[in-house]
Design an enzyme around this catalytic site. Structure first.
Site: not given
Ligand code: 13P
Length: 248
Positions: A9, A11, A95, A97, A165, A171, A210
């Protein structure tokens, strides 16, 4: 036997040129892949170019979001038909976010998941608790509500992928331990079995938060972890290919 998935992803990162360069390296690095599925989810602006760059490879294209209508006066939104048109086969839905910054609810996640399936896109439905919810001991209540909500009125799971997740792991570098992740994956699997019976055995449940090439091996060794949804580590080809190289 469930086929693993490693999905990147990206982002809100990468210009078209950067996206194409990364996609080309992923394509080359996965050319001999015998098992599993590799998916990349570039930003909308790069979907067409990345789709072109991936032609002739087995790397699948995903979008990071979609709207739940085919077309209409929905300024700023992107329809599932448009995603099909540029060659997407997967779409990430719900997601954390999007839930946090764009106020997506279990209901909107459900509308999008149903629309994705009706359009022939495979939704990667994201669920996960915050650290506050984990500390309060309500992880299963939250994840259970999200899974039930997302899948309401969906009667076949063939093309559904779930991504667990935990928000506190995204992150932050604070990856869930394999046991913590497996506990929730096992809970999700049991919930799916309760609702759908034996077809739940074939649903892929990915872990995200992560994930790196250094921690994926012990996560993927868990019974109900069928792959990874990778953020930060998918932005560099060596990190992403390193994760793929650890898959069984
Ligand atoms: P990270 O791997 O940066 O922690 O992000 C995970 C994520 O949100 C994938 O959709």
């Amino acid at each position: 036997m469930r086929k693993w998935i490693v999905a990147g992803n990206w982002k809100m990162h990468n210009t078209i040129a950067e996206s194409v360069a990364l996609a080309r390296t992923v394509k080359e690095g996965t050319a001999g892949l015998k098992s599993g599925e590799v998916v990349v989810a570039p930003p909308f602006t790069a979907l067409t170019s990345v789709g072109e760059a991936l032609k002739g490879s087995s790397v699948a294209l995903a979008a990071q979001n979609m709207y739940c209508e085919d077309k209409g006066a929905y300024t700023g939104e992107v329809s599932p038909l448009m995603l099909k048109d540029v060659g997407c086969t997967y779409v990430i839905i719900g997601h954390s976010e999007r839930r946090k910054y764009f106020i997506e609810s279990d209901e909107t996640v459900n509308l999008k998941a149903k629309k994705a399936l009706a359009t022939g896109l495979k939704p990667i439905v994201c669920v996960g608790e915050t650290d506050g919810e984990r500390n309060k001991g309500v992880t299963e209540a939250v994840v259970g509500r999200q899974v039930r909500g997302a899948l309401a009125d969906i009667d076949k799971l063939d093309n559904v992928v779930i991504a667990y997740e935990p928000v506190w792991a995204i992150g932050t570098g604070m990856v869930a331990t394999p046991a913590q992740a497996e506990d929730v994956h096992d809970f999700i699997r049991r919930l799916l079995v309760e609702i759908y019976g034996c077809m739940a055995a074939d649903v892929r449940i990915l872990y995200g938060g992560s994930v790196t090439k250094d921690n994926i091996a012990e996560l993927i060794a868990m019974e109900d972890i069928d792959g990874a949804l990778v953020g930060g580590a998918s932005l560099k080809a060596d990190g992403f290919l390193g994760i793929i190289s650890k898959m069984p």
